[in-house]
Design an enzyme around this catalytic site. Structure first.
Site, short mmCIF file in Angstrom:
data_model
loop_
_atom_site.label_atom_id
_atom_site.label_comp_id
_atom_site.label_asym_id
_atom_site.label_seq_id
_atom_site.Cartn_x
_atom_site.Cartn_y
_atom_site.Cartn_z
N PRO A 1 0.82 -1.21 0.00
CA PRO A 1 0.00 0.00 0.00
C PRO A 1 0.86 1.27 0.00
O PRO A 1 0.37 2.34 -0.28
CB PRO A 1 -0.82 -0.11 1.29
CG PRO A 1 -0.12 -1.11 2.14
CD PRO A 1 0.68 -1.99 1.23
N ASP B 1 -10.81 0.63 -24.58
CA ASP B 1 -11.12 0.62 -23.15
C ASP B 1 -10.81 1.96 -22.49
O ASP B 1 -9.95 2.71 -22.96
CB ASP B 1 -10.28 -0.45 -22.43
CG ASP B 1 -10.95 -1.81 -22.47
OD1 ASP B 1 -12.16 -1.86 -22.71
OD2 ASP B 1 -10.24 -2.80 -22.26
N GLU C 1 2.25 -7.89 8.59
CA GLU C 1 2.64 -6.47 8.57
C GLU C 1 3.42 -6.12 7.31
O GLU C 1 3.87 -4.99 7.16
CB GLU C 1 3.47 -6.13 9.81
CG GLU C 1 2.69 -6.16 11.11
CD GLU C 1 1.48 -5.23 11.10
OE1 GLU C 1 1.61 -4.09 10.63
OE2 GLU C 1 0.41 -5.67 11.56
N ARG D 1 -4.09 -8.81 -20.07
CA ARG D 1 -5.09 -8.61 -21.12
C ARG D 1 -4.56 -7.69 -22.24
O ARG D 1 -5.17 -7.59 -23.28
CB ARG D 1 -6.42 -8.12 -20.55
CG ARG D 1 -6.41 -6.78 -19.91
CD ARG D 1 -7.69 -6.55 -19.14
NE ARG D 1 -8.87 -6.56 -20.00
CZ ARG D 1 -9.24 -5.56 -20.78
NH1 ARG D 1 -8.52 -4.47 -20.83
NH2 ARG D 1 -10.32 -5.65 -21.53
N1 SAM Z 1 1.65 -2.70 7.52
C1 SAM Z 1 1.57 -2.42 6.12
C2 SAM Z 1 1.39 -0.92 5.90
O1 SAM Z 1 0.68 -0.30 6.67
O2 SAM Z 1 1.95 -0.40 4.91
C3 SAM Z 1 0.37 -3.13 5.49
C4 SAM Z 1 0.60 -4.57 5.31
S1 SAM Z 1 -0.77 -5.35 4.53
C5 SAM Z 1 -1.79 -5.77 5.87
C6 SAM Z 1 -0.15 -6.90 4.02
C7 SAM Z 1 0.21 -7.00 2.56
O3 SAM Z 1 -0.94 -6.80 1.76
C8 SAM Z 1 1.22 -6.00 2.03
O4 SAM Z 1 2.55 -6.43 2.30
C9 SAM Z 1 0.93 -6.01 0.53
O5 SAM Z 1 1.55 -7.09 -0.10
C10 SAM Z 1 -0.57 -6.23 0.51
N2 SAM Z 1 -1.35 -5.01 0.31
C11 SAM Z 1 -2.28 -4.50 1.16
N3 SAM Z 1 -2.85 -3.41 0.66
C12 SAM Z 1 -2.31 -3.20 -0.55
C13 SAM Z 1 -2.50 -2.22 -1.57
N4 SAM Z 1 -3.34 -1.22 -1.43
N5 SAM Z 1 -1.76 -2.34 -2.71
C14 SAM Z 1 -0.88 -3.33 -2.86
N6 SAM Z 1 -0.65 -4.29 -1.91
C15 SAM Z 1 -1.35 -4.22 -0.79
#
Ligand code: SAM
Length: 253
Positions: free
Chosen positions: A89, A168, A116, A153
Protein backbone atom coordinates in the site's frame (compact mmCIF):
# COMPACT_ATOMS: atom_id res chain seq x y z
CA UNK A 1 4.78 -13.47 -21.69
CA UNK A 2 6.10 -15.05 -18.50
CA UNK A 3 4.84 -14.30 -14.98
CA UNK A 4 5.81 -15.63 -11.57
CA UNK A 5 3.69 -14.90 -8.51
CA UNK A 6 5.11 -15.71 -5.06
CA UNK A 7 2.50 -16.17 -2.35
CA UNK A 8 1.63 -18.16 0.76
CA UNK A 9 -1.82 -18.82 -0.77
CA UNK A 10 -1.22 -20.22 -4.27
CA UNK A 11 -4.76 -21.65 -4.51
CA UNK A 12 -6.27 -18.16 -4.09
CA UNK A 13 -4.47 -17.09 -7.27
CA UNK A 14 -4.94 -20.35 -9.17
CA UNK A 15 -8.67 -20.65 -8.44
CA UNK A 16 -9.44 -17.17 -9.74
CA UNK A 17 -7.51 -17.85 -12.93
CA UNK A 18 -9.23 -21.13 -13.75
CA UNK A 19 -12.10 -19.43 -15.62
CA UNK A 20 -12.34 -16.80 -18.31
CA UNK A 21 -10.12 -15.23 -20.93
CA UNK A 22 -6.92 -15.35 -18.86
CA UNK A 23 -7.45 -18.99 -17.87
CA UNK A 24 -7.78 -19.88 -21.56
CA UNK A 25 -4.68 -17.83 -22.46
CA UNK A 26 -2.71 -19.74 -19.80
CA UNK A 27 -4.01 -23.08 -21.15
CA UNK A 28 -3.02 -22.11 -24.73
CA UNK A 29 0.43 -21.03 -23.52
CA UNK A 30 0.03 -17.38 -24.60
CA UNK A 31 0.64 -16.58 -20.94
CA UNK A 32 3.12 -18.62 -18.96
CA UNK A 33 2.26 -18.18 -15.27
CA UNK A 34 3.88 -20.03 -12.39
CA UNK A 35 2.40 -19.53 -8.93
CA UNK A 36 5.11 -20.27 -6.35
CA UNK A 37 4.26 -21.30 -2.80
CA UNK A 38 6.47 -19.25 -0.48
CA UNK A 39 6.37 -22.04 2.11
CA UNK A 40 8.19 -24.36 -0.28
CA UNK A 41 11.23 -22.03 0.01
CA UNK A 42 11.51 -22.42 3.78
CA UNK A 43 14.07 -24.80 5.29
CA UNK A 44 12.51 -25.55 8.70
CA UNK A 45 10.20 -28.46 9.50
CA UNK A 46 7.14 -26.23 10.03
CA UNK A 47 7.62 -24.10 6.89
CA UNK A 48 7.49 -20.88 8.88
CA UNK A 49 7.36 -17.75 6.69
CA UNK A 50 6.90 -15.05 9.36
CA UNK A 51 8.55 -13.82 12.52
CA UNK A 52 8.07 -11.13 15.18
CA UNK A 53 9.17 -7.55 14.32
CA UNK A 54 12.47 -6.26 15.69
CA UNK A 55 11.66 -3.48 18.15
CA UNK A 56 8.42 -5.11 19.24
CA UNK A 57 4.88 -4.14 18.38
CA UNK A 58 1.88 -5.99 17.00
CA UNK A 59 1.75 -8.42 14.10
CA UNK A 60 4.28 -10.52 12.27
CA UNK A 61 6.67 -9.76 9.41
CA UNK A 62 7.40 -11.95 6.37
CA UNK A 63 10.87 -13.46 6.76
CA UNK A 64 13.28 -12.35 4.03
CA UNK A 65 15.17 -15.59 3.34
CA UNK A 66 12.30 -17.59 1.73
CA UNK A 67 11.60 -14.66 -0.59
CA UNK A 68 15.27 -14.36 -1.59
CA UNK A 69 15.34 -18.12 -2.24
CA UNK A 70 12.12 -17.97 -4.27
CA UNK A 71 13.57 -15.22 -6.48
CA UNK A 72 16.83 -17.20 -6.87
CA UNK A 73 14.80 -20.19 -8.09
CA UNK A 74 12.77 -18.01 -10.49
CA UNK A 75 16.01 -16.58 -11.89
CA UNK A 76 17.60 -20.02 -12.13
CA UNK A 77 14.64 -21.45 -14.04
CA UNK A 78 13.61 -18.55 -16.20
CA UNK A 79 16.50 -16.10 -16.26
CA UNK A 80 16.56 -12.86 -14.32
CA UNK A 81 13.18 -11.10 -14.45
CA UNK A 82 13.73 -7.46 -15.38
CA UNK A 83 10.77 -6.53 -13.28
CA UNK A 84 10.15 -7.70 -9.73
CA UNK A 85 7.04 -6.07 -8.30
CA UNK A 86 6.58 -5.87 -4.56
CA UNK A 87 2.91 -5.28 -3.74
CA UNK A 88 2.53 -2.66 -1.03
CA UNK A 89 0.00 0.00 0.00
CA UNK A 90 3.06 2.27 0.32
CA UNK A 91 4.04 1.76 -3.33
CA UNK A 92 3.40 4.00 -6.32
CA UNK A 93 -0.22 3.86 -7.49
CA UNK A 94 -0.64 1.28 -10.31
CA UNK A 95 -2.21 2.74 -13.49
CA UNK A 96 -3.13 1.68 -17.01
CA UNK A 97 0.14 3.27 -18.19
CA UNK A 98 2.03 0.86 -15.88
CA UNK A 99 -0.02 -2.02 -17.30
CA UNK A 100 1.03 -0.99 -20.85
CA UNK A 101 4.67 -0.64 -19.83
CA UNK A 102 4.72 -4.01 -18.06
CA UNK A 103 2.93 -5.77 -20.95
CA UNK A 104 6.00 -4.98 -23.07
CA UNK A 105 8.26 -6.88 -20.62
CA UNK A 106 9.11 -10.50 -21.29
CA UNK A 107 9.04 -11.58 -17.68
CA UNK A 108 7.44 -10.10 -14.57
CA UNK A 109 7.61 -11.50 -11.03
CA UNK A 110 5.14 -10.35 -8.38
CA UNK A 111 5.59 -10.75 -4.62
CA UNK A 112 2.51 -10.99 -2.39
CA UNK A 113 2.93 -9.73 1.16
CA UNK A 114 0.97 -10.76 4.28
CA UNK A 115 0.79 -9.79 7.94
CA UNK A 116 2.64 -6.47 8.57
CA UNK A 117 4.32 -6.84 5.20
CA UNK A 118 7.86 -7.65 4.04
CA UNK A 119 11.14 -7.32 5.88
CA UNK A 120 12.44 -4.02 4.46
CA UNK A 121 15.57 -5.72 3.07
CA UNK A 122 13.40 -7.47 0.47
CA UNK A 123 12.66 -4.08 -1.13
CA UNK A 124 16.20 -3.97 -2.51
CA UNK A 125 15.48 -7.09 -4.53
CA UNK A 126 12.35 -5.58 -6.09
CA UNK A 127 12.54 -3.24 -9.07
CA UNK A 128 9.32 -1.46 -8.10
CA UNK A 129 6.72 -1.24 -5.34
CA UNK A 130 3.15 -0.92 -6.55
CA UNK A 131 -0.06 -0.14 -4.70
CA UNK A 132 -3.51 -0.75 -6.18
CA UNK A 133 -5.08 2.08 -4.16
CA UNK A 134 -5.10 4.00 -0.91
CA UNK A 135 -6.51 1.29 1.30
CA UNK A 136 -4.98 -1.67 3.12
CA UNK A 137 -5.84 -5.28 2.29
CA UNK A 138 -4.80 -8.28 4.36
CA UNK A 139 -2.56 -9.69 1.65
CA UNK A 140 -0.93 -9.12 -1.72
CA UNK A 141 -2.88 -11.81 -3.57
CA UNK A 142 -5.69 -9.52 -4.79
CA UNK A 143 -3.23 -6.75 -5.74
CA UNK A 144 -1.11 -9.33 -7.62
CA UNK A 145 -4.22 -10.56 -9.46
CA UNK A 146 -5.24 -6.99 -10.29
CA UNK A 147 -1.80 -6.21 -11.69
CA UNK A 148 -1.52 -9.55 -13.49
CA UNK A 149 -4.97 -9.20 -15.09
CA UNK A 150 -4.50 -5.58 -16.20
CA UNK A 151 -1.12 -6.44 -17.76
CA UNK A 152 -2.01 -9.83 -19.22
CA UNK A 153 -5.09 -8.61 -21.12
CA UNK A 154 -2.81 -6.22 -23.05
CA UNK A 155 -0.54 -9.05 -24.21
CA UNK A 156 -1.28 -9.68 -27.92
CA UNK A 157 -3.42 -12.79 -28.43
CA UNK A 158 -4.92 -12.83 -24.93
CA UNK A 159 -8.15 -10.93 -25.63
CA UNK A 160 -9.84 -12.03 -28.88
CA UNK A 161 -10.74 -8.57 -30.23
CA UNK A 162 -7.78 -6.24 -29.77
CA UNK A 163 -9.86 -3.21 -30.80
CA UNK A 164 -11.94 -3.66 -27.65
CA UNK A 165 -8.77 -3.34 -25.55
CA UNK A 166 -7.68 -0.29 -27.55
CA UNK A 167 -11.08 1.37 -26.89
CA UNK A 168 -11.12 0.62 -23.15
CA UNK A 169 -11.19 3.39 -20.57
CA UNK A 170 -7.78 5.01 -19.94
CA UNK A 171 -6.13 3.55 -23.06
CA UNK A 172 -5.94 7.03 -24.65
CA UNK A 173 -6.79 9.00 -21.54
CA UNK A 174 -10.54 8.87 -22.15
CA UNK A 175 -13.23 6.86 -20.41
CA UNK A 176 -15.02 4.36 -22.68
CA UNK A 177 -18.33 5.32 -24.34
CA UNK A 178 -21.58 3.80 -22.96
CA UNK A 179 -22.66 0.41 -24.30
CA UNK A 180 -26.14 -1.02 -24.92
CA UNK A 181 -27.44 -4.40 -26.05
CA UNK A 182 -30.88 -5.82 -26.97
CA UNK A 183 -33.73 -5.16 -26.36
CA UNK A 184 -33.92 -1.66 -27.85
CA UNK A 185 -36.90 -0.91 -25.58
CA UNK A 186 -36.79 -2.14 -21.99
CA UNK A 187 -40.09 -2.16 -20.10
CA UNK A 188 -39.45 -1.39 -16.43
CA UNK A 189 -42.65 0.36 -15.21
CA UNK A 190 -42.48 3.32 -12.84
CA UNK A 191 -42.36 6.98 -13.97
CA UNK A 192 -40.22 6.09 -17.02
CA UNK A 193 -41.99 2.93 -18.20
CA UNK A 194 -39.53 2.17 -20.99
CA UNK A 195 -35.79 2.69 -21.12
CA UNK A 196 -34.65 3.15 -24.70
CA UNK A 197 -31.37 2.70 -26.50
CA UNK A 198 -30.21 6.01 -28.10
CA UNK A 199 -31.72 6.28 -31.62
CA UNK A 200 -28.36 6.83 -33.29
CA UNK A 201 -27.18 3.34 -32.33
CA UNK A 202 -30.16 1.83 -34.16
CA UNK A 203 -29.71 4.02 -37.26
CA UNK A 204 -27.15 1.85 -39.05
CA UNK A 205 -25.25 5.06 -39.91
CA UNK A 206 -21.69 4.11 -38.98
CA UNK A 207 -20.23 7.62 -39.29
CA UNK A 208 -22.88 9.02 -36.93
CA UNK A 209 -22.43 6.15 -34.50
CA UNK A 210 -18.66 6.67 -34.46
CA UNK A 211 -19.11 10.42 -33.83
CA UNK A 212 -21.72 9.81 -31.09
CA UNK A 213 -19.36 7.38 -29.34
CA UNK A 214 -16.48 9.84 -29.46
CA UNK A 215 -18.75 12.59 -28.11
CA UNK A 216 -20.00 10.39 -25.26
CA UNK A 217 -16.46 9.28 -24.37
CA UNK A 218 -15.29 12.90 -24.19
CA UNK A 219 -18.45 14.02 -22.33
CA UNK A 220 -18.16 11.22 -19.76
CA UNK A 221 -14.52 11.98 -19.16
CA UNK A 222 -15.27 15.69 -18.78
CA UNK A 223 -17.97 14.97 -16.20
CA UNK A 224 -16.44 12.07 -14.29
CA UNK A 225 -12.67 12.41 -14.68
CA UNK A 226 -11.75 15.86 -16.00
CA UNK A 227 -8.23 15.32 -14.60
CA UNK A 228 -7.61 12.76 -17.37
CA UNK A 229 -8.15 15.32 -20.13
CA UNK A 230 -4.95 17.20 -19.30
CA UNK A 231 -2.87 14.32 -20.71
CA UNK A 232 -5.38 12.55 -23.01
CA UNK A 233 -4.26 12.08 -26.61
CA UNK A 234 -7.30 13.42 -28.48
CA UNK A 235 -7.66 13.60 -32.25
CA UNK A 236 -8.93 16.77 -33.99
CA UNK A 237 -12.58 15.61 -33.90
CA UNK A 238 -12.37 14.89 -30.16
CA UNK A 239 -10.69 18.24 -29.47
CA UNK A 240 -13.53 19.99 -31.34
CA UNK A 241 -16.12 17.99 -29.32
CA UNK A 242 -14.34 18.98 -26.11
CA UNK A 243 -14.37 22.67 -27.10
CA UNK A 244 -18.12 22.49 -27.83
CA UNK A 245 -18.83 20.74 -24.55
CA UNK A 246 -16.75 23.19 -22.55
CA UNK A 247 -18.53 26.15 -24.14
CA UNK A 248 -22.03 24.73 -23.56
CA UNK A 249 -23.30 22.62 -20.72
CA UNK A 250 -22.15 19.02 -20.94
CA UNK A 251 -25.41 17.54 -19.60
CA UNK A 252 -26.25 15.01 -16.94
CA UNK A 253 -24.43 11.67 -16.68
N1 SAM B 1 1.65 -2.70 7.52
C1 SAM B 1 1.57 -2.42 6.12
C2 SAM B 1 1.39 -0.92 5.90
O1 SAM B 1 0.68 -0.30 6.67
O2 SAM B 1 1.95 -0.40 4.91
C3 SAM B 1 0.37 -3.13 5.49
C4 SAM B 1 0.60 -4.57 5.31
S1 SAM B 1 -0.77 -5.35 4.53
C5 SAM B 1 -1.79 -5.77 5.87
C6 SAM B 1 -0.15 -6.90 4.02
C7 SAM B 1 0.21 -7.00 2.56
O3 SAM B 1 -0.94 -6.80 1.76
C8 SAM B 1 1.22 -6.00 2.03
O4 SAM B 1 2.55 -6.43 2.30
C9 SAM B 1 0.93 -6.01 0.53
O5 SAM B 1 1.55 -7.09 -0.10
C10 SAM B 1 -0.57 -6.23 0.51
N2 SAM B 1 -1.35 -5.01 0.31
C11 SAM B 1 -2.28 -4.50 1.16
N3 SAM B 1 -2.85 -3.41 0.66
C12 SAM B 1 -2.31 -3.20 -0.55
C13 SAM B 1 -2.50 -2.22 -1.57
N4 SAM B 1 -3.34 -1.22 -1.43
N5 SAM B 1 -1.76 -2.34 -2.71
C14 SAM B 1 -0.88 -3.33 -2.86
N6 SAM B 1 -0.65 -4.29 -1.91
C15 SAM B 1 -1.35 -4.22 -0.79
Amino acid sequence: MTFDIVTIFPRVIEQLLEAGVLGRAIERGTLDLKVRDLRSFTTDRHHVVDDVPYGGGPGMVLKPEPIFRALDVVEGERGRPLTVILTSPQGRRFTQADARRLAACEHVAILCGRYEGFDERVCGRATEELSIGDYVLTGGELPALVIFEAVARLVPGVVGDEQSVADDSFSRGLLDFPQYTRPAELKVGGPEPTLNVPEVLLSGNHAEIRHWRKREAVRRTLIRRPDLLATASLDEEEREILRELQEGSHGRD
